[in-house]
Scaffold this active site. Sequence first.
Site, PDB file in Angstrom:
ATOM      1  N   GLU A   1       0.854  -1.178   0.000  1.00  0.00           N
ATOM      2  CA  GLU A   1       0.000   0.000   0.000  1.00  0.00           C
ATOM      3  C   GLU A   1       0.898   1.238   0.000  1.00  0.00           C
ATOM      4  OE1 GLU A   1      -2.957  -0.115   3.081  1.00  0.00           O
ATOM      5  OE2 GLU A   1      -3.379  -2.209   2.661  1.00  0.00           O
TER       6      GLU A   1
ATOM      7  N   CYS B   1      -1.752  -7.313   5.776  1.00  0.00           N
ATOM      8  CA  CYS B   1      -1.040  -8.511   5.308  1.00  0.00           C
ATOM      9  C   CYS B   1      -0.156  -9.170   6.358  1.00  0.00           C
ATOM     10  CB  CYS B   1      -0.210  -8.168   4.080  1.00  0.00           C
ATOM     11  SG  CYS B   1      -1.235  -7.827   2.652  1.00  0.00           S
TER      12      CYS B   1
HETATM   13  C1  UDX Z   1       3.114  -5.847   2.671  1.00  0.00           C
HETATM   14  C2  UDX Z   1       4.226  -6.405   1.757  1.00  0.00           C
HETATM   15  O1  UDX Z   1       5.370  -5.522   1.783  1.00  0.00           O
HETATM   16  C3  UDX Z   1       3.717  -6.601   0.331  1.00  0.00           C
HETATM   17  O2  UDX Z   1       4.713  -7.222  -0.449  1.00  0.00           O
HETATM   18  C4  UDX Z   1       2.464  -7.476   0.373  1.00  0.00           C
HETATM   19  O3  UDX Z   1       1.916  -7.621  -0.920  1.00  0.00           O
HETATM   20  C5  UDX Z   1       1.425  -6.899   1.316  1.00  0.00           C
HETATM   21  O4  UDX Z   1       2.002  -6.700   2.608  1.00  0.00           O
HETATM   22  P1  UDX Z   1       2.013  -3.458   3.133  1.00  0.00           P
HETATM   23  O5  UDX Z   1       1.275  -4.139   4.234  1.00  0.00           O
HETATM   24  O6  UDX Z   1       1.277  -2.570   2.207  1.00  0.00           O
HETATM   25  O7  UDX Z   1       2.791  -4.528   2.203  1.00  0.00           O
HETATM   26  O8  UDX Z   1       3.140  -2.528   3.818  1.00  0.00           O
HETATM   27  P2  UDX Z   1       4.691  -2.631   4.166  1.00  0.00           P
HETATM   28  O9  UDX Z   1       5.362  -1.466   3.575  1.00  0.00           O
HETATM   29  O10 UDX Z   1       5.254  -3.945   3.868  1.00  0.00           O
HETATM   30  O11 UDX Z   1       4.668  -2.404   5.746  1.00  0.00           O
HETATM   31  C6  UDX Z   1       3.989  -3.298   6.622  1.00  0.00           C
HETATM   32  C7  UDX Z   1       4.160  -2.868   8.054  1.00  0.00           C
HETATM   33  O12 UDX Z   1       5.505  -3.048   8.481  1.00  0.00           O
HETATM   34  C8  UDX Z   1       3.843  -1.389   8.332  1.00  0.00           C
HETATM   35  O13 UDX Z   1       3.137  -1.288   9.543  1.00  0.00           O
HETATM   36  C9  UDX Z   1       5.198  -0.731   8.438  1.00  0.00           C
HETATM   37  O14 UDX Z   1       5.194   0.408   9.252  1.00  0.00           O
HETATM   38  C10 UDX Z   1       5.983  -1.863   9.093  1.00  0.00           C
HETATM   39  N1  UDX Z   1       7.429  -1.754   8.850  1.00  0.00           N
HETATM   40  C11 UDX Z   1       7.933  -1.899   7.592  1.00  0.00           C
HETATM   41  C12 UDX Z   1       8.278  -1.555   9.937  1.00  0.00           C
HETATM   42  O15 UDX Z   1       7.845  -1.423  11.094  1.00  0.00           O
HETATM   43  N2  UDX Z   1       9.621  -1.503   9.694  1.00  0.00           N
HETATM   44  C13 UDX Z   1      10.165  -1.655   8.459  1.00  0.00           C
HETATM   45  O16 UDX Z   1      11.392  -1.618   8.333  1.00  0.00           O
HETATM   46  C14 UDX Z   1       9.290  -1.851   7.369  1.00  0.00           C
END
Ligand code: UDX
Length: 429
Positions: A155, A260
Amino acid sequence: MKITFVGHGYVGLVTAAVFADFGNQVFVIGHTKKKIEGLRRGIVPFYEPGLSELVKKNIDAKRLTFTLDYAPAVAESDAVFIAVGTPPTKTGDADLSTVLQVAEQIGKNLEGYTVVATKSTVPTGTNKKVQRILEEMKPAGAEIDYASVPEFLREGTAIADTTNPDRVVIGTESKRAQELLIKLHEPIGAPILLTNFETAELIKYASNSFLALKISYANAIAKLSEAVEADALKVLEGIGMDKRIGNMFLSPGPGYGGSCFPKDVKALISIAKDNDYAFSLLSEVEAINHQARRDIVRKARKLLGDVRGKKIGVLGLAFKPNTDDMREAPSIDVISMLMNDGANISAFDPKATESAKEALPNISYVDNVYEVANGADLLIVLTEWSDFMEINFEEIKKRMKALNIIDGRNIYDPEKLRAMGFNYVGVGR
Ligand code: UDX
């Protein structure tokens, strides 16, 4: 090619719009009249940068059609993608009821040769069930091949992730279906991995769970860094410089959220359990993720002594920036814990205020970062919106009652804020 997407959430709508933009004729089937009527006018039911423009462009070009009816879309299509939600049930399994209902409707409406592919994240084995339903429902003369084509878009960057993914996974044993799906994905130009159904399904869960594991690892290192007075950001930078590890998804904070990671980690634990394997590594990933939320609250208690009656301003509610999605957002847990302790919360999020109101009905929502600071004993950053990076802290200082800040996403310079008189607490710093 003519293709149909059933479902217009992040995966269905973004992929449909991108494939339409490649020149395909794309139908999107939904089941809510109001949403479909809105989509026909280009109104996207959630916030995703660039999506509404892409949808409008392809509606105008007559390549993107929204409908409530399976006929004639399914009959006319070369490929039909199932992209409906699979929310977690109370036990952590994925709820497959919508996928199975949709399979029945698709089955009834098939005509000629069609590839039916699942984009929804479904547990290993589901595709076999869907395939059985399709075979049972399909009219005489209809011929199907079945595939799993998991989606990896994030997203906030969904369009770029779809047009420029690291890989496309095509899970089917049929050569004919492989050829059709390879042709459809050709404009993307990404490496294509051909697998069987089960492998494709497991790649999606294993991939998301691995990324969640990296985040929990970063949070564990952050906790340890606080104890030994190391700088977690440098530790993680140092780790990430090793190409075998890579520097992405190593930012500590209040833990992962969204539609996810929490769901897919739970589902993979559950799939493993069903197959007599205790995936305790992932149970620990979940435990660390919950601890990361509790740590923010622990820091608030430490800074304020007693949280009861204190005014706490929260910057950011969405589970990540550039989305209005509140599903499994860390803000829900953190704010609920602080409210249980008797704190008064006011919050600002550039996009998620409306969607936050359901999960967090009893906080006050304000219109900008400065209002959040009014009379506050503590500010907590929970989402790293770029809007928060350019805050005028002189102005914030004038408005706050006590100069406490928990930077849950490590977006500010601790030394600068400390020099201004703030009690700055980050994550792992
Ligand atoms: C995720 C996957 O990245 C994607 O490939 C899949 O299709 C769907 O799920 P999304 O949920 O949109 O995507 O967001 P993402 O950017 O992956 O972040 C997920 C969560 O992890 C967020 O709450 C974000 O804040 C957290 N996060 C991410 C961290 O806390 N630290 C990080 O280093 C990266």
